[in-house]
Design a protein around this motif. Structure first.
Motif, PDB file in Angstrom:
ATOM      1  N   UNK A 293       0.846  -1.193   0.000  1.00  0.00           N
ATOM      2  CA  UNK A 293       0.000   0.000   0.000  1.00  0.00           C
ATOM      3  C   UNK A 293       0.879   1.238   0.000  1.00  0.00           C
ATOM      4  N   UNK A 294       0.572   2.162  -0.905  1.00  0.00           N
ATOM      5  CA  UNK A 294       1.372   3.385  -1.028  1.00  0.00           C
ATOM      6  C   UNK A 294       1.092   4.327   0.132  1.00  0.00           C
ATOM      7  N   UNK A 295       2.154   4.835   0.743  1.00  0.00           N
ATOM      8  CA  UNK A 295       2.055   5.827   1.798  1.00  0.00           C
ATOM      9  C   UNK A 295       2.809   7.074   1.348  1.00  0.00           C
ATOM     10  N   UNK A 296       2.093   8.133   0.962  1.00  0.00           N
ATOM     11  CA  UNK A 296       2.755   9.326   0.448  1.00  0.00           C
ATOM     12  C   UNK A 296       3.753   9.942   1.419  1.00  0.00           C
ATOM     13  N   UNK A 297       3.551   9.774   2.714  1.00  0.00           N
ATOM     14  CA  UNK A 297       4.471  10.333   3.687  1.00  0.00           C
ATOM     15  C   UNK A 297       5.680   9.433   3.932  1.00  0.00           C
ATOM     16  N   UNK A 298       5.750   8.317   3.211  1.00  0.00           N
ATOM     17  CA  UNK A 298       6.869   7.400   3.389  1.00  0.00           C
ATOM     18  C   UNK A 298       6.491   6.232   4.288  1.00  0.00           C
ATOM     19  N   UNK A 299       7.231   5.131   4.171  1.00  0.00           N
ATOM     20  CA  UNK A 299       6.900   3.899   4.888  1.00  0.00           C
ATOM     21  C   UNK A 299       7.623   3.774   6.227  1.00  0.00           C
ATOM     22  N   UNK A 300       8.442   4.764   6.596  1.00  0.00           N
ATOM     23  CA  UNK A 300       9.216   4.638   7.834  1.00  0.00           C
ATOM     24  C   UNK A 300       8.304   4.529   9.052  1.00  0.00           C
ATOM     25  N   UNK A 301       7.272   5.372   9.113  1.00  0.00           N
ATOM     26  CA  UNK A 301       6.355   5.323  10.246  1.00  0.00           C
ATOM     27  C   UNK A 301       5.648   3.988  10.345  1.00  0.00           C
ATOM     28  N   UNK A 302       5.387   3.360   9.209  1.00  0.00           N
ATOM     29  CA  UNK A 302       4.743   2.044   9.219  1.00  0.00           C
ATOM     30  C   UNK A 302       5.645   1.016   9.883  1.00  0.00           C
ATOM     31  N   UNK A 303       6.931   1.025   9.521  1.00  0.00           N
ATOM     32  CA  UNK A 303       7.850   0.078  10.137  1.00  0.00           C
ATOM     33  C   UNK A 303       7.960   0.270  11.636  1.00  0.00           C
ATOM     34  N   UNK A 304       7.955   1.531  12.075  1.00  0.00           N
ATOM     35  CA  UNK A 304       8.017   1.803  13.510  1.00  0.00           C
ATOM     36  C   UNK A 304       6.769   1.293  14.225  1.00  0.00           C
ATOM     37  N   UNK A 305       5.605   1.472  13.603  1.00  0.00           N
ATOM     38  CA  UNK A 305       4.378   1.001  14.246  1.00  0.00           C
ATOM     39  C   UNK A 305       4.341  -0.520  14.322  1.00  0.00           C
ATOM     40  N   UNK A 306       4.771  -1.178  13.249  1.00  0.00           N
ATOM     41  CA  UNK A 306       4.800  -2.643  13.254  1.00  0.00           C
ATOM     42  C   UNK A 306       5.748  -3.147  14.333  1.00  0.00           C
ATOM     43  N   UNK A 307       6.933  -2.548  14.435  1.00  0.00           N
ATOM     44  CA  UNK A 307       7.904  -2.966  15.453  1.00  0.00           C
ATOM     45  C   UNK A 307       7.324  -2.789  16.855  1.00  0.00           C
ATOM     46  N   UNK A 308       6.656  -1.629  17.077  1.00  0.00           N
ATOM     47  CA  UNK A 308       6.067  -1.406  18.392  1.00  0.00           C
ATOM     48  C   UNK A 308       4.979  -2.432  18.686  1.00  0.00           C
TER      49      UNK A 308
END
Length: 470
Positions: A293-308
Motif C-alpha cells: 500500500x502506497x504511503x505518500x508520507x513514506x513507509x518509515x512510520x509504518x515500520x516503527x508502528x509494526x515494530x512497536x
C-alpha cells in the motif's frame, strides 16, 4: 514593519510569513462581511478550477505520490460534495445563529468569523494538502486561510494552490483570502505565534498537539481545531460473528486496504466464541493476498508502528501482505492479541497512518465493554450485530453504544468505516468551528448586521425572545 519576533520562533521563517499573514489580516474584515452568495461563488469557482486542472493534477500525483488517476478523481469528487454541502448551509443562514432579546435590554447576537486561520495541510493526498476540508470550511465561514504545505509533493500543492488563487480572483476577492506557504524550518511555529492569526487547524493529531502548545505560549491563545485519533474500532457482536464471520472478515480487510488512512479500520474486537476462528482465518487469507500500500508520507512510520506492535506483550503476527518494492510502499499486516494485553491507549489513539491492524479476542461481553471504555477519541466506530428474530446482540449493543458515543464522531451499525458523507449537518458543524458569538447591546438598527435587522432582509428563522420566528 515586521512585528517583534518571539524568541522561540526562527527569525527567517517569521520574516517570510509576516507579509503573508498581514495580507490575510487586511482581507479579513471585507471577507468576513461578505454575503453567502459571494462565498458560494468562491467555493464553486474552486471546484471548477480544480476540474480544469484534472489532467495536470493526475500527472503530478502519479509522479510525486505514485497515485493513480482514480485516486485524484475520488478526491475531487469528495471536495465537490463538501462544497455543495457548504453552499447549502450558507444559503440557509442557520450558521449565523441570529437571536434577538427585546427586554429588559435589547440584545442581539450572531456568529462571526474568527479571522485568519492557519491550516496545516495533510501530507497523504494530492489535493487536501492545499485545499482540504478545514480550509474549505474556514473559507465558507468567512475566514482568510493560510495553508502550510508539506514538502512531500510540492507540484501537487502548487497546482491546487494556483487553482484556488484563480478562484479567489474570479470571485472578486483580494489575494489575502487564501495563501499557500511552503514548509520551512520554523514555519509552523511562526504561523501559530503570529498575533494576526486567530485560529489554527491540523488533520494530524501530533501536529494538533504541537499547535496547542504553541498557542498557549501566545499572549492571546487561539483555538486549535484538532482531529481525533484514527484506529476506528470495529466491534463484532456474537450473533453477527456466528452468522457471517467470513463475510465480515472479507469486508473488513477490503476496507482496511482501500480506505484513506484516517478512516482505516485498524482495531477489531470480537468475542472468543463460535465464529471467531472463521473470522481469524479469513483475515489471515485476505491480508496475505493484499499488495503493498502506497504511503505518500513514506513507509518509515509504518515500520516503527509494526515494530512497536509486535514487541508488545502477547501480540502475535497474524498475516502480512506483499512487501513494498518501491519508495513509500508499505507491507500491510494484521496482528492478534487478547483483551487483557491490549496496548496502552495513547498509542492506540494516535492516527493509524500505516496499514497495521490488530484483532483483539475478548473473553466475554464484560471484557469487550471494558476495552471500549479504554479507547480515546476516534473518527468513527462500527458495531456489527444480528438484528433478526431471535437475535441476542441487542442487549450488548445497548450497553456498548453509550461508550462509543463518548469517543466517536461517527457510529455505524452493520456498515463499514468510511469518510463521513458531507451532508448539510456535517457542513454546518464544520463552518461553526471557525465562528464565535458576538452580542450587540442597544445598537441602533443601522449598525446591526443584516441577520439582526428589524425587517429581517435575509428572511431568516431567528430566535426572538426565545421563540423561533421567520
Amino acid at each position: 514593519m515586521i512585528q517583534s519576533v518571539p524568541s522561540t520562533v526562527h527569525p527567517e521563517a517569521w520574516t517570510r510569513l509576516d507579509a503573508v499573514v498581514r495580507r490575510a489580516d487586511r482581507a479579513a474584515c471585507a471577507f468576513g462581511q461578505s454575503n453567502a452568495a459571494t462565498r458560494c461563488r468562491l467555493l464553486q469557482a474552486i471546484a471548477a478550477e480544480l476540474d480544469a486542472q484534472a489532467d495536470a493534477m493526475q500527472d503530478a500525483a502519479r509522479r510525486e505520490l505514485g497515485a493513480d488517476a482514480g485516486a485524484v478523481m475520488l478526491e475531487r469528487a469528495a471536495i465537490r460534495q463538501q462544497i455543495d454541502a457548504l453552499c447549502t448551509v450558507l444559503q440557509r443562514h442557520h450558521w449565523q445563529h441570529a437571536a434577538i432579546e427585546t427586554a429588559p435590554l435589547r440584545l442581539c447576537a450572531q456568529h462571526v468569523p474568527l479571522g485568519p486561520a492557519a491550516v496545516l495541510g495533510g501530507g497523504a493526498t494530492p489535493l487536501h494538502g492545499a485545499i482540504g476540508p478545514d480550509a474549505l470550511a474556514a473559507l465558507a465561514a468567512g475566514c482568510p486561510v493560510i495553508v502550510h504545505a508539506r514538502a512531500t509533493h510540492p507540484l501537487c500543492h502548487a497546482l491546487a494552490g494556483q487553482a484556488v488563487l484563480r478562484a479567489v480572483r474570479a470571485a472578486g476577492l483580494p489575494d489575502g483570502v487564501y495563501a499557500l506557504t511552503p514548509e520551512l524550518p520554523g514555519s509552523v511555529d511562526a504561523l501559530v505565534a503570529h498575533p494576526d492569526v486567530r485560529a489554527a487547524a491540523a488533520s494530524d493529531r501530533a501536529d494538533a498537539l504541537r499547535l496547542m502548545r504553541r498557542s498557549l505560549e501566545r499572549a492571546e491563545p487561539i483555538p486549535v481545531l484538532a482531529e481525533p485519533g484514527a484506529c476506528n474500532p470495529v466491534f463484532i457482536l456474537p450473533g453477527a460473528l456466528n452468522a457471517q464471520a467470513e463475510h465480515l472478515g472479507q469486508q473488513l480487510v477490503r476496507q482496511f486496504a482501500a480506505a484513506p488512512a484516517a478512516h482505516r479500520p485498524a482495531l477489531v474486537f470480537a468475542l472468543d466464541a463460535d465464529g471467531y476462528v472463521d473470522l481469524r482465518e479469513t483475515i489471515i487469507d485476505e491480508v496475505g493476498a493484499l499488495p503493498a500500500i502506497a504511503l505518500p508520507d513514506g513507509a518509515r512510520g509504518h515500520g516503527q508502528r509494526v515494530d512497536w506492535l509486535l514487541s508488545a506483550q502477547r501480540v502475535a503476527l497474524l498475516a502480512e501482505g506483499a512487501p513494498g518494492a518501491g519508495r513509500g510502499l508499505a507491507r500491510p499486516m494484521f496482528a492478534e492479541t487478547d483483551d487483557a494485553n491490549l496496548p496502552d491507549p495513547p498509542l492506540l489513539d494516535d492516527a493509524c497512518r500505516s496499514p497495521a491492524g490488530l484483532l483483539v479476542r475478548c473473553r466475554d461481553e464484560h471484557a469487550m465493554l471494558a476495552a471500549a471504555a479504554r479507547l480515546g477519541r476516534q473518527h468513527a466506530a462500527v458495531i456489527h450485530m444480528a438484528t433478526g428474530d431471535g437475535a441476542d446482540d441487542m442487549a450488548l449493543a445497548v450497553k456498548l453504544l453509550p461508550r462509543l458515543q463518548r469517543i466517536a464522531g461517527q457510529i455505524g451499525i452493520n456498515s463499514t468505516v468510511a469518510p463521513p458523507a458531507w451532508h448539510v449537518a456535517a457542513a454546518s458543524q464544520a463552518i461553526e468551528r471557525f465562528l464565535r458569538p458576538v452580542v450587540y447591546q442597544d445598537a441602533p438598527p443601522i449598525l446591526l448586521p443584516a441577520a439582526l435587522q428589524d425587517d429581517n432582509p435575509l428572511h431568516l428563522w431567528r430566535a426572538v425572545d426565545g421563540e423561533m420566528r421567520h
